[in-house]
Design a protein around this motif. Sequence first.
Motif, PDB file in Angstrom:
ATOM      1  N   ASP A 115     -39.813  -7.916 -18.597  1.00 48.10           N
ATOM      2  CA  ASP A 115     -38.776  -7.972 -19.653  1.00 48.10           C
ATOM      3  C   ASP A 115     -37.732  -8.937 -19.353  1.00 48.10           C
ATOM      4  O   ASP A 115     -37.656  -9.353 -17.953  1.00 48.10           O
ATOM      5  N   ALA A 116     -36.650  -9.292 -20.269  1.00 46.49           N
ATOM      6  CA  ALA A 116     -35.639  -9.940 -19.711  1.00 46.49           C
ATOM      7  C   ALA A 116     -34.775  -9.484 -18.667  1.00 46.49           C
ATOM      8  O   ALA A 116     -34.099 -10.029 -17.741  1.00 46.49           O
ATOM      9  N   ASP A 117     -34.589  -7.994 -18.624  1.00 39.84           N
ATOM     10  CA  ASP A 117     -33.873  -7.440 -17.547  1.00 39.84           C
ATOM     11  C   ASP A 117     -34.490  -7.695 -16.167  1.00 39.84           C
ATOM     12  O   ASP A 117     -33.630  -8.094 -15.255  1.00 39.84           O
ATOM     13  N   ALA A 118     -35.624  -7.485 -16.112  1.00 37.59           N
ATOM     14  CA  ALA A 118     -36.274  -7.699 -14.685  1.00 37.59           C
ATOM     15  C   ALA A 118     -36.097  -9.175 -14.194  1.00 37.59           C
ATOM     16  O   ALA A 118     -35.648  -9.617 -13.098  1.00 37.59           O
ATOM     17  N   GLU A 119     -36.184  -9.890 -15.056  1.00 31.03           N
ATOM     18  CA  GLU A 119     -36.035 -11.488 -14.537  1.00 31.03           C
ATOM     19  C   GLU A 119     -34.466 -11.771 -14.375  1.00 31.03           C
ATOM     20  O   GLU A 119     -34.197 -12.608 -13.479  1.00 31.03           O
ATOM     21  N   ALA A 120     -33.757 -11.418 -15.079  1.00 33.46           N
ATOM     22  CA  ALA A 120     -32.296 -11.583 -14.681  1.00 33.46           C
ATOM     23  C   ALA A 120     -31.921 -10.902 -13.441  1.00 33.46           C
ATOM     24  O   ALA A 120     -31.113 -11.448 -12.770  1.00 33.46           O
ATOM     25  N   LEU A 121     -32.365  -9.717 -13.154  1.00 31.34           N
ATOM     26  CA  LEU A 121     -32.277  -9.121 -11.717  1.00 31.34           C
ATOM     27  C   LEU A 121     -32.913  -9.960 -10.730  1.00 31.34           C
ATOM     28  O   LEU A 121     -32.263  -9.883  -9.609  1.00 31.34           O
ATOM     29  N   TRP A 122     -34.064 -10.463 -10.803  1.00 33.47           N
ATOM     30  CA  TRP A 122     -34.360 -11.447  -9.860  1.00 33.47           C
ATOM     31  C   TRP A 122     -33.524 -12.697  -9.579  1.00 33.47           C
ATOM     32  O   TRP A 122     -33.210 -13.038  -8.560  1.00 33.47           O
ATOM     33  N   TRP A 123     -33.184 -13.407 -10.612  1.00 35.47           N
ATOM     34  CA  TRP A 123     -32.490 -14.728 -10.466  1.00 35.47           C
ATOM     35  C   TRP A 123     -31.094 -14.403  -9.982  1.00 35.47           C
ATOM     36  O   TRP A 123     -30.461 -15.152  -9.363  1.00 35.47           O
ATOM     37  N   SER A 124     -30.527 -13.106 -10.410  1.00 36.28           N
ATOM     38  CA  SER A 124     -29.204 -12.902  -9.777  1.00 36.28           C
ATOM     39  C   SER A 124     -29.353 -12.305  -8.246  1.00 36.28           C
ATOM     40  O   SER A 124     -28.201 -12.518  -7.493  1.00 36.28           O
ATOM     41  N   GLY A 125     -30.489 -12.230  -7.783  1.00 32.77           N
ATOM     42  CA  GLY A 125     -30.589 -11.766  -6.410  1.00 32.77           C
ATOM     43  C   GLY A 125     -30.529 -10.350  -6.228  1.00 32.77           C
ATOM     44  O   GLY A 125     -30.748  -9.839  -5.083  1.00 32.77           O
ATOM     45  N   TYR A 126     -30.368  -9.572  -7.121  1.00 31.28           N
ATOM     46  CA  TYR A 126     -30.048  -8.060  -7.174  1.00 31.28           C
ATOM     47  C   TYR A 126     -31.411  -7.496  -6.581  1.00 31.28           C
ATOM     48  O   TYR A 126     -31.480  -6.815  -5.637  1.00 31.28           O
ATOM     49  N   LEU A 127     -32.452  -7.867  -7.159  1.00 35.25           N
ATOM     50  CA  LEU A 127     -33.744  -7.224  -6.769  1.00 35.25           C
ATOM     51  C   LEU A 127     -34.082  -7.725  -5.323  1.00 35.25           C
ATOM     52  O   LEU A 127     -34.889  -6.902  -4.345  1.00 35.25           O
ATOM     53  N   LEU A 128     -33.989  -8.922  -4.950  1.00 36.58           N
ATOM     54  CA  LEU A 128     -34.099  -9.485  -3.456  1.00 36.58           C
ATOM     55  C   LEU A 128     -33.240  -8.782  -2.600  1.00 36.58           C
ATOM     56  O   LEU A 128     -34.145  -8.648  -1.205  1.00 36.58           O
ATOM     57  N   SER A 129     -32.371  -8.173  -2.947  1.00 37.54           N
ATOM     58  CA  SER A 129     -31.100  -7.478  -1.832  1.00 37.54           C
ATOM     59  C   SER A 129     -31.348  -6.090  -1.932  1.00 37.54           C
ATOM     60  O   SER A 129     -30.652  -5.365  -1.159  1.00 37.54           O
ATOM     61  N   HIS A 130     -32.257  -5.501  -3.009  1.00 38.41           N
ATOM     62  CA  HIS A 130     -32.311  -3.979  -3.227  1.00 38.41           C
ATOM     63  C   HIS A 130     -33.785  -3.378  -3.165  1.00 38.41           C
ATOM     64  O   HIS A 130     -34.183  -2.886  -4.297  1.00 38.41           O
ATOM     65  N   GLY A 131     -34.571  -3.775  -1.931  1.00 40.94           N
ATOM     66  CA  GLY A 131     -35.834  -3.395  -2.082  1.00 40.94           C
ATOM     67  C   GLY A 131     -36.873  -4.000  -2.569  1.00 40.94           C
ATOM     68  O   GLY A 131     -38.026  -3.417  -2.581  1.00 40.94           O
ATOM     69  N   TYR A 132     -36.659  -5.264  -3.077  1.00 39.23           N
ATOM     70  CA  TYR A 132     -37.758  -6.092  -3.544  1.00 39.23           C
ATOM     71  C   TYR A 132     -37.833  -7.486  -2.961  1.00 39.23           C
ATOM     72  O   TYR A 132     -37.516  -8.290  -3.395  1.00 39.23           O
ATOM     73  N   PRO A 133     -38.045  -7.463  -1.723  1.00 41.50           N
ATOM     74  CA  PRO A 133     -38.071  -8.928  -0.820  1.00 41.50           C
ATOM     75  C   PRO A 133     -38.992  -9.973  -1.453  1.00 41.50           C
ATOM     76  O   PRO A 133     -40.009  -9.562  -2.124  1.00 41.50           O
ATOM     77  N   PRO A 134     -38.954 -11.130  -1.060  1.00 36.51           N
ATOM     78  CA  PRO A 134     -39.809 -12.158  -1.598  1.00 36.51           C
ATOM     79  C   PRO A 134     -41.308 -11.323  -1.378  1.00 36.51           C
ATOM     80  O   PRO A 134     -41.745 -10.893  -0.171  1.00 36.51           O
ATOM     81  N   HIS A 135     -42.270 -11.773  -2.201  1.00 36.75           N
ATOM     82  CA  HIS A 135     -43.730 -11.339  -2.229  1.00 36.75           C
ATOM     83  C   HIS A 135     -44.249  -9.862  -2.112  1.00 36.75           C
ATOM     84  O   HIS A 135     -45.107  -9.376  -1.768  1.00 36.75           O
ATOM     85  N   SER A 136     -43.115  -8.865  -2.413  1.00 31.00           N
ATOM     86  CA  SER A 136     -43.019  -7.536  -2.587  1.00 31.00           C
ATOM     87  C   SER A 136     -44.260  -7.117  -3.491  1.00 31.00           C
ATOM     88  O   SER A 136     -44.040  -7.705  -4.868  1.00 31.00           O
ATOM     89  N   ARG A 137     -45.128  -6.241  -3.032  1.00 28.69           N
ATOM     90  CA  ARG A 137     -46.086  -5.927  -4.184  1.00 28.69           C
ATOM     91  C   ARG A 137     -45.369  -5.199  -5.235  1.00 28.69           C
ATOM     92  O   ARG A 137     -45.920  -4.869  -6.331  1.00 28.69           O
ATOM     93  N   ARG A 138     -44.409  -4.396  -5.054  1.00 36.51           N
ATOM     94  CA  ARG A 138     -43.660  -3.825  -5.888  1.00 36.51           C
ATOM     95  C   ARG A 138     -43.030  -4.743  -7.083  1.00 36.51           C
ATOM     96  O   ARG A 138     -42.748  -4.067  -8.304  1.00 36.51           O
ATOM     97  N   LEU A 139     -42.929  -5.933  -6.934  1.00 41.26           N
ATOM     98  CA  LEU A 139     -42.795  -6.695  -8.086  1.00 41.26           C
ATOM     99  C   LEU A 139     -43.817  -6.663  -9.095  1.00 41.26           C
ATOM    100  O   LEU A 139     -43.514  -7.033 -10.302  1.00 41.26           O
TER     101      LEU A 139
END
Length: 159
Positions: A115-139
């Motif tokens: 969804d758009a929320d997940a993508e927005a959180l990625w591009w903002s850097g929030y996911l990357l800095s909060h438990g979803y590092p690059p290449h994380s299977r959690r993505l």
Amino acid sequence: MLPRDTGIRPDASQLRGLSYAKAKLYGMPHLGASYAGGGIGRTRLGDGALCALCGRPAANAHHEPPRSNGAFLLPTKWGQFVLKPALIALCGSGTAGCHGARHDRRVAFEWRWADADAEALWWSGYLLSHGYPPHSRRLLDLGGWYAGSGDEWTRIEGR
């Protein structure tokens, strides 16, 4: 099936000259492979890795986008993140099997956000800095890899 395009776009300064279609592939989860060092040239297949397209034993890892594009530095308000191409285990080589089909452009890979929320959180850097590092299977809980061409696309999973 996940939407092909959520409409979310990073600003041009974040893309640093890359197309959106190419930039959105960086940092996404690997399927059946991983990096074997600090750079992007050395890769390794997971134990018993199977081709993400046909399920035969994988022969090597495909870089998506191609490794000739190098890594991508994503600047965000949460920090700067070095994103490498995702790796997808495939059978064959760059000229044969499913790996050859990708290089011949008979099949393509896309990452689609749920969804758009997940993508927005990625591009903002929030996911990357909060438990979803690059290449994380959690993505994979927030999106997925698709393979296909034209109007025919199928979600693929790492094996």
